[in-house]
Scaffold this active site. Structure first.
Site, PDB file in Angstrom:
ATOM      1  CB  CYS A  49       1.752  -2.060  -1.681  1.00  8.00           C
ATOM      2  SG  CYS A  49       2.636  -2.002   0.026  1.00  8.00           S
ATOM      3  CB  CYS A  52      -0.019  -3.936   1.294  1.00  4.76           C
ATOM      4  SG  CYS A  52      -1.058  -2.396   1.565  1.00  4.76           S
ATOM      5  CG  HIS A 111      -0.299   1.523   1.191  1.00  7.34           C
ATOM      6  ND1 HIS A 111       0.384   0.438   0.608  1.00  7.34           N
ATOM      7  CD2 HIS A 111       0.480   2.538   0.654  1.00  7.34           C
ATOM      8  CE1 HIS A 111       1.673   1.057  -0.243  1.00  7.34           C
ATOM      9  NE2 HIS A 111       0.850   2.405  -0.091  1.00  7.34           N
ATOM     10  CG  ASN A 149      16.931   5.015   3.919  1.00 12.45           C
ATOM     11  OD1 ASN A 149      16.792   5.950   4.245  1.00 12.45           O
ATOM     12  ND2 ASN A 149      16.697   4.084   2.597  1.00 12.45           N
ATOM     13  CB  SER A 157      10.700   2.380  -4.160  1.00 13.12           C
ATOM     14  OG  SER A 157      10.855   1.164  -3.434  1.00 13.12           O
ATOM     15  CG  HIS A 160       3.266  -0.622   3.531  1.00 12.21           C
ATOM     16  ND1 HIS A 160       1.940  -1.117   3.271  1.00 12.21           N
ATOM     17  CD2 HIS A 160       3.792  -0.714   4.876  1.00 12.21           C
ATOM     18  CE1 HIS A 160       1.351  -2.350   4.230  1.00 12.21           C
ATOM     19  NE2 HIS A 160       2.511  -1.209   5.480  1.00 12.21           N
ATOM     20  CG  HIS A 162       9.142   0.544   4.739  1.00 16.87           C
ATOM     21  ND1 HIS A 162       8.511   0.770   3.938  1.00 16.87           N
ATOM     22  CD2 HIS A 162      10.522   0.090   4.913  1.00 16.87           C
ATOM     23  CE1 HIS A 162       9.976   0.955   2.529  1.00 16.87           C
ATOM     24  NE2 HIS A 162      10.704   0.859   2.911  1.00 16.87           N
ATOM     25  CD  GLN A 164      16.125  -0.941   3.950  1.00 16.44           C
ATOM     26  OE1 GLN A 164      17.155  -2.319   4.198  1.00 16.44           O
ATOM     27  NE2 GLN A 164      15.495  -0.466   3.192  1.00 16.44           N
TER      28      GLN A 164
HETATM   29  P1  H2U Z   1      13.588   1.095   1.712  1.00 18.13           P
HETATM   30  O1  H2U Z   1      13.131   1.849   2.969  1.00 18.13           O
HETATM   31  O2  H2U Z   1      14.988   1.721   1.273  1.00 18.13           O
HETATM   32  O3  H2U Z   1      11.913   1.533   0.261  1.00 18.13           O
HETATM   33  O4  H2U Z   1      13.840  -0.797   0.989  1.00 18.13           O
HETATM   34  C1  H2U Z   1      12.437  -1.430   1.249  1.00 18.13           C
HETATM   35  C2  H2U Z   1      12.872  -2.487   1.552  1.00 18.13           C
HETATM   36  O5  H2U Z   1      12.395  -3.381   0.978  1.00 18.13           O
HETATM   37  C3  H2U Z   1      14.582  -3.381   0.067  1.00 18.13           C
HETATM   38  O6  H2U Z   1      15.546  -2.880   0.484  1.00 18.13           O
HETATM   39  C4  H2U Z   1      13.030  -4.484   0.150  1.00 18.13           C
HETATM   40  C5  H2U Z   1      13.936  -4.380  -0.176  1.00 18.13           C
HETATM   41  O7  H2U Z   1      15.366  -4.712  -0.635  1.00 18.13           O
HETATM   42  N1  H2U Z   1      12.389  -5.846  -0.162  1.00 18.13           N
HETATM   43  C6  H2U Z   1      11.528  -6.480   0.102  1.00 18.13           C
HETATM   44  O8  H2U Z   1      12.624  -7.632   1.091  1.00 18.13           O
HETATM   45  N2  H2U Z   1      11.116  -8.082  -1.161  1.00 18.13           N
HETATM   46  C7  H2U Z   1      10.495  -7.010  -1.566  1.00 18.13           C
HETATM   47  O9  H2U Z   1       9.466  -8.215  -2.209  1.00 18.13           O
HETATM   48  C8  H2U Z   1      10.562  -6.183  -2.582  1.00 18.13           C
HETATM   49  C9  H2U Z   1      11.278  -5.211  -1.735  1.00 18.13           C
HETATM   50 ZN    ZN Z   2       1.205  -1.272   1.351  1.00 19.95          ZN
END
Ligand code: H2U
Ligand code: ZN
Length: 344
Positions: A49, A52, A111, A149, A157, A160, A162, A164
């Site tokens: 992940c 994590c 996670h 989301n 995807s 974990h 989270h 934004q």
């Molecule tokens: P979601 O909440 O839509 O899953 O998006 C996760 C965000 O995490 C996504 O905007 C960012 C992606 O750009 N991301 C990183 O900043 N670093 C990473 O290593 C993978 C994903």
């Molecule tokens: Zn995680």
């Protein structure tokens, strides 16, 4: 004759849009409670992940061993800081340059712990983090969009927990419409639109959760089957203005709402949620009331979702289940998360 027996449209005073309601279609048999799905529960730490603690992200950076909520600059930001505004547009095809920043906010290092599984203290820490981020970014940008989301159905995807944060030099479409509508209502009546909505909804059929400070309702104008609106019962413009007691109260409300969502179909309930507070514009923002929208896509089970297609895309949004029926279902499930049954 009540509206439950009539095909009708309902008006959304926050956006000016309408929703078509077809309650007769819910007379079809309801499939009833669906048992929790036998899915593999995620572990507290997953080696692959990228959110994590101690793991590597896509840009080869190593996450710190964070212990509470943790925000970092999105490695693939949709907005960029300070673009060069020197360009031309032509006639009908207008454009404007936008500057902004995108961050990812991990709710906790664990996670497997989604919002309803976090403690009250931990959700309070997420609220504090939302507030701090808003203060910091609100100095440089007029709009700070806090959102989550959740679930593959919403294009997320990574399980974990989270959210934004996207901050921008412009007020985006949705809040711009809400700003205009709230301002017009305030000018006309001298009241805040959402304060009046909360006062009218308290104790009513669309209430899901009611506390002295907070109200969660399926709004009169809901377009998603189990859409909810989280409203303060006091006047507050931005999340950073909430006092400690209001934040604790909100932490409980968010835990209960997300637990009720998960209990509805016995699954981690997907949704997009986000906060709308007053834009960081000069001048009086008294017309604004801070609120959160939850937009979950599920309709009848963990796998049957509503699609906003066809008539929705081409004419206007439509729903079968009335907001009152949706609120009733959300009230009828346990406020305690199904995975915590048997615990105190
Ligand atoms: P979601 O909440 O839509 O899953 O998006 C996760 C965000 O995490 C996504 O905007 C960012 C992606 O750009 N991301 C990183 O900043 N670093 C990473 O290593 C993978 C994903
Ligand atoms: Zn995680």
């Amino acid at each position: 004759m009540s509206l439950t027996d009539l095909v009708h449209r309902r008006h959304n005073p926050l956006t000016g849009r309408w929703v078509l309601v077809s309650p007769h279609r819910t007379k079809r048999p309801w499939l009833g409670q669906i048992e929790p799905q036998a899915v593999q529960a995620p572990r507290a730490h997953e080696a692959d992940c990228y959110l994590c603690p101690g793991n590597m992200r896509a840009n080869d950076e190593i996450n710190p061993n964070y212990e509470g909520p943790w925000a970092f600059e999105n490695d693939f930001p949709a907005l960029l800081v300070g673009c060069n505004p020197d360009f031309e547009t032509n006639g009908l095809f207008r454009a404007e340059v936008v500057s902004g920043e995108c961050r990812v906010l991990c709710f906790s290092p664990n996670h497997s712990q989604t919002l309803p599984l976090l403690s009250k203290e931990q959700v309070r820490a997420v609220i504090d983090c939302w507030a701090e981020q808003s203060i910091e970014l609100g100095v440089r940008y007029v709009w700070v969009q806090l959102f989550e989301n959740k679930g593959a159905a919403m294009g997320c995807s990574n399980p974990h927990p989270h959210g934004q944060i996207w901050a921008s030099s412009h007020v985006p479409d949705e809040p711009a419409i809400e700003d205009e509508r709230q301002r017009a209502y305030h000018t006309e009546t001298g009241h805040s639109l959402l304060t009046d909505v909360a006062a009218q909804e308290a104790g009513g059929p669309r209430v899901v959760i009611e506390t002295p400070d907070w109200l969660v309702i399926v709004p009169w104008w809901a377009t998603w089957p189990f859409e909810t609106l989280v409203l303060p019962r006091f006047s507050v413009q931005r999340i950073e203005h909430l006092n400690p007691a209001q934040r604790y109260g909100l932490a409980d409300v968010l835990r209960e709402l997300t637990a009720r969502y998960d209990n509805l179909f016995g699954c981690p309930f997907p949704y997009s949620m986000g906060w709308h507070g007053a834009p960081y514009l000069p001048g009086d923002q008294r017309h604004w009331i801070l609120h959160a929208h939850f937009y979950p896509p599920l309709l009848r089970s963990a796998t049957v979702r509503k699609f906003m297609v066809g008539y929705e895309m081409l004419a206007e949004t439509q729903r079968d289940l009335t907001p009152e029926q949706a609120a009733e279902r959300l009230r009828s499930v346990s406020p305690k998360h199904y995975s915590l049954r048997g615990t105190r």
